[in-house]
Enzyme design. Structure first.
Site, PDB file in Angstrom:
ATOM      1  N   THR A  98       0.865  -1.182   0.000  1.00  0.00           N
ATOM      2  CA  THR A  98       0.000   0.000   0.000  1.00  0.00           C
ATOM      3  C   THR A  98       0.900   1.229   0.000  1.00  0.00           C
ATOM      4  O   THR A  98       1.645   1.461   0.961  1.00  0.00           O
ATOM      5  CB  THR A  98      -0.913   0.012   1.236  1.00  0.00           C
ATOM      6  OG1 THR A  98      -1.706  -1.179   1.250  1.00  0.00           O
ATOM      7  CG2 THR A  98      -1.832   1.224   1.223  1.00  0.00           C
ATOM      8  N   LYS A 174      -6.910   1.004  -3.512  1.00  0.00           N
ATOM      9  CA  LYS A 174      -6.489   0.397  -2.251  1.00  0.00           C
ATOM     10  C   LYS A 174      -6.542   1.392  -1.103  1.00  0.00           C
ATOM     11  O   LYS A 174      -7.007   1.052   0.000  1.00  0.00           O
ATOM     12  CB  LYS A 174      -5.070  -0.178  -2.360  1.00  0.00           C
ATOM     13  CG  LYS A 174      -4.515  -0.749  -1.046  1.00  0.00           C
ATOM     14  CD  LYS A 174      -5.378  -1.885  -0.491  1.00  0.00           C
ATOM     15  CE  LYS A 174      -5.019  -2.285   0.931  1.00  0.00           C
ATOM     16  NZ  LYS A 174      -3.728  -2.939   1.078  1.00  0.00           N
ATOM     17  N   LYS A 242       0.220   4.576   9.010  1.00  0.00           N
ATOM     18  CA  LYS A 242       0.778   4.767   7.660  1.00  0.00           C
ATOM     19  C   LYS A 242      -0.318   4.916   6.605  1.00  0.00           C
ATOM     20  O   LYS A 242      -0.323   5.872   5.821  1.00  0.00           O
ATOM     21  CB  LYS A 242       1.671   3.582   7.288  1.00  0.00           C
ATOM     22  CG  LYS A 242       2.143   3.586   5.826  1.00  0.00           C
ATOM     23  CD  LYS A 242       2.950   2.353   5.476  1.00  0.00           C
ATOM     24  CE  LYS A 242       2.120   1.115   5.222  1.00  0.00           C
ATOM     25  NZ  LYS A 242       1.500   1.092   3.876  1.00  0.00           N
TER      26      LYS A 242
END
Length: 301
Positions: A98, A174, A242
């Site tokens: 990702t 995503k 993150k």
């Protein structure tokens, strides 16, 4: 692709499952991992352990990278003994992390200069679905890259979404998925915390919610971890620090407001700085004051 050799870089929860799935589906799977012994353990059950990404690239026309983030992807490609220098023209790199979509677009261009195909291919579904070949892949790539990678992609996953003819679209979808996942976990933790604060039986609350309209996949999955008092990290708090950070960075570039994602990000940041960074992301519930969380039952590991 004509060769059945495929390389997997990174044997964490998802990468190990992917490597096993590819092996089950008839590929000659070469692996490497920075942790001593991880690749050898896989090879003992069938497969080939390689000492570095470069060694992997020399043996396999298709590489699947399943590392944590863009920095680790940079390292496996361009660091010491990195794969990029050893990949011949016509090789294919499948990137499953990702990452910032703009970084992925730039990586496609960098690899194209070397004649290497690139597939932007983030994954979702967790370790169990990776191991059973049922995970979801959100991909985008140029037609030549798909032509080289399709057999591997279809062997890895239950659903392979082809979302565009170049890098970026896969990573954008995503991070939108991660927006929802992070907000759902944060909301689930908030709801369970309120129930505990109000003295509701946690197991009864879980039973009712999972059979009612307020349920979500994340409530059902993550609050089971809370009930079991098991914060073993299947996906850690810092993953959502993150990933929601990537979501907010993407939206900030076009001044697009994301109030719920921003709040969820702050919750995970608070949990991380409180000492729960490496615990399961359900540990975000630990930021709420004045509640008594379920404890492990006697005899539980």
């Amino acid at each position: 692709m004509t060769s059945k050799n495929v390389g997997v870089i990174g044997l964490g929860a998802m990468g190990l499952g992917i490597a096993k799935t590819l092996r089950t589906n008839g590929f000659n799977v070469h692996v490497c991992d920075v942790r001593p012994g991880a690749a050898d353990a896989f090879a003992q059950e069938g497969g080939v352990a390689c000492a570095s990404p470069a060694a992997l690239a020399a043996a396999c026309p298709v590489l699947v990278s399943v590392v944590v983030n863009a920095a680790q992807t940079e390292s496996v490609l361009f660091g010491e003994n990195g794969a990029a220098a050893a990949m011949p023209a016509g090789s294919t790199f499948i990137m499953c992390s990702t990452v910032d979509p703009n970084w992925s677009i730039a990586l496609e261009a960098r690899l194209a200069e070397k004649g290497v195909n690139y597939v932007d291919a983030p994954i979702s579904g967790g370790a169990a679905k990776a191991a059973s070949g049922q995970m979801t892949m959100m991909t985008s790539a140029k037609p030549a890259a798909y032509a080289a990678a399709d057999a591997v992609l279809d062997a890895m996953a239950g659903k392979v979404y082809r979302l565009g003819d170049g890098a970026g679209a896969g990573s954008k979808v995503k991070i939108i998925n991660q927006l929802l996942a992070g907000v759902h976990i944060a909301a689930a933790a908030e709801a369970m915390a309120l129930g505990l604060r109000e003295g509701v039986d946690a197991a009864a609350l879980y039973e009712v919610i999972t059979n009612s309209a307020g349920n979500s996949w994340m409530f059902e999955n993550r609050m089971a971890h809370v009930l079991a008092a098991d914060y073993t990290p299947l996906s850690a708090v810092d993953i959502f620090v993150k990933d929601l950070g990537l979501v907010l960075d993407t939206a900030r570039a076009t001044k697009f407001p994301l109030p719920l994602a921003s709040t969820a990000h702050q919750m995970f940041m608070q949990a991380s700085t409180a000492g729960f960074a490496k615990e399961d992301d359900s540990a975000v519930i630990k930021i709420f004051p004045g509640i008594e969380l379920p404890k492990k039952k006697d005899g539980a590991a």
